[in-house]
Design an enzyme around this catalytic site. Structure first.
Site, short mmCIF file in Angstrom:
data_model
loop_
_atom_site.label_atom_id
_atom_site.label_comp_id
_atom_site.label_asym_id
_atom_site.label_seq_id
_atom_site.Cartn_x
_atom_site.Cartn_y
_atom_site.Cartn_z
N GLU A 61 0.91 -1.14 0.56
CA GLU A 61 0.01 0.20 -0.09
C GLU A 61 0.63 1.82 -0.10
O GLU A 61 1.77 1.02 1.08
CB GLU A 61 -0.97 0.26 1.35
N GLU A 86 4.43 5.49 4.13
CA GLU A 86 3.64 6.02 4.26
C GLU A 86 4.71 7.08 5.09
O GLU A 86 5.72 7.07 6.00
CB GLU A 86 2.78 6.05 5.24
N ASP A 113 9.15 6.95 0.51
CA ASP A 113 8.96 7.30 -0.52
C ASP A 113 8.31 5.90 -1.49
O ASP A 113 9.81 5.39 -1.53
CB ASP A 113 9.25 8.40 -1.29
N ASP A 135 -2.29 12.37 -3.03
CA ASP A 135 -2.52 13.73 -2.74
C ASP A 135 -3.05 14.44 -3.97
O ASP A 135 -2.54 13.82 -4.85
CB ASP A 135 -1.24 14.59 -2.25
N ASP A 171 -11.04 11.04 -5.54
CA ASP A 171 -12.09 11.66 -5.61
C ASP A 171 -11.71 12.80 -6.44
O ASP A 171 -12.57 14.13 -6.64
CB ASP A 171 -12.02 12.22 -4.17
N THR A 209 -11.35 4.77 4.20
CA THR A 209 -10.76 5.06 4.49
C THR A 209 -11.33 6.95 5.15
O THR A 209 -12.09 6.75 4.65
CB THR A 209 -9.13 5.73 3.74
N ARG A 210 -9.83 6.89 6.39
CA ARG A 210 -10.48 8.80 6.60
C ARG A 210 -10.10 9.84 5.57
O ARG A 210 -11.61 10.21 5.38
CB ARG A 210 -9.00 9.42 7.29
N TYR A 211 -9.57 9.88 4.62
CA TYR A 211 -9.41 10.92 2.78
C TYR A 211 -10.95 10.54 2.81
O TYR A 211 -11.60 11.46 2.67
CB TYR A 211 -8.60 10.63 2.56
N GLU A 212 -11.36 9.68 2.46
CA GLU A 212 -12.43 9.27 1.43
C GLU A 212 -13.99 10.02 2.32
O GLU A 212 -14.26 9.84 1.70
CB GLU A 212 -12.76 7.84 1.10
#
Ligand SMILES: C[S@@+](CC[C@H](N)C(=O)[O-])C[C@H]1O[C@@H](n2cnc3c(N)ncnc32)[C@H](O)[C@@H]1O
Length: 230
Positions: A61, A86, A113, A135, A171, A209-212
């Protein structure tokens, strides 16, 4: 724009650090991270530094954020070896905390990275890869920083074995478009969608996910892509 790394990659992530870690968080970074950190000189040496069994499958991931998806998958697939990448320290701390408290032994972490990991992995070593809500870099001038581009797809195609699946979500409509254009130009990947539902609806084995959740709360369309490595 000049490159930000020795390999010529542009920096694709934002900040690396948030608030100063508490003493408990600092202890996770000091004590747990070295135990589970991916060794880039032997990245497929075993599921974790603690377990020397050779894994049948390795899933990667890229940009796990708070780790919601990585941890969900790792808990449900104990025989799979996971690599999570991450650069953001706060996200890494969350995953280290879960690894420690849930005694997960199938996750290795690279706090940096993911492209360095992709370059170090042996050919065909991955059976799944996930890039969930990279991002967005929405401004035209910043779009070159987007992680999904021809170079990253080339690195993924080399590290993934034929038949392996790449899952990708965004998104941002323009990011979805440029992703599909890049896939179209990369003959080693094929898009698996048969109908609009396939890219509009998140599959059941793919947790939010949190961002989603934030994107959904803001009313933004999410795009869910699955590609097969040919
Ligand atoms: C918008 S956040 C999404 C996080 C998470 N996937 C989610 O859906 O909640 C994108 C994440 O990708 C990470 N990222 C960006 N470029 C990366 C790279 N080259 N390698 C690894 N992670 C990266 C960022 O640090 C950030 O945490």
């Amino acid at each position: 724009m000049t490159s930000d790394t020795p390999h010529g990659d542009l920096r694709s992530f934002g900040r690396r650090r948030g608030r100063k870690p508490t003493s408990r968080q600092a202890a996770l970074l000091r004590d747990v991270l070295p135990r589970v950190a991916l060794d880039l000189s032997a990245p497929c040496g075993g599921p974790t530094a603690r377990d020397t069994q050779v894994p049948s499958e390795t899933w990667l991931e890229i940009g796990f954020g708070g780790g919601e998806h990585l941890l969900w998958q790792a808990e449900r697939h104990p025989a799979v070896s996971f690599i999570g990448c991450e650069p953001f320290e706060d996200g890494v701390i969350k995953v280290l905390d879960a690894i420690e408290h849930q005694r997960l032994t199938n996750i290795r972490v690279h706090m940096g990275d993911a492209r360095d990991v992709l370059r170090a992995l042996p050919d065909g070593s991955l059976t799944r890869a996930f890039i969930l809500f990279p991002d967005p870099w929405p401004k035209r001038k910043q779009a070159k920083r987007r992680l999904v581009n021809a170079t990253t797809l080339d690195l993924l195609a080399r590290a993934m074995r034929p038949g392996a699946i790449l899952r990708l979500a965004t998104d941002i409509g323009d990011y979805a478009r440029t992703t599909l254009e890049a896939i179209e130009r990369e003959p080693r990947f094929v898009w698996l969608a048969k109908s609009p539902t396939d890219w509009r609806v998140r599959p059941p084995d793919w947790p939010e996910t949190r961002y989603e959740a934030k994107a959904a709360a803001a009313g933004r369309q999410r795009y869910y892509f699955s590609f097969r490595r040919l």
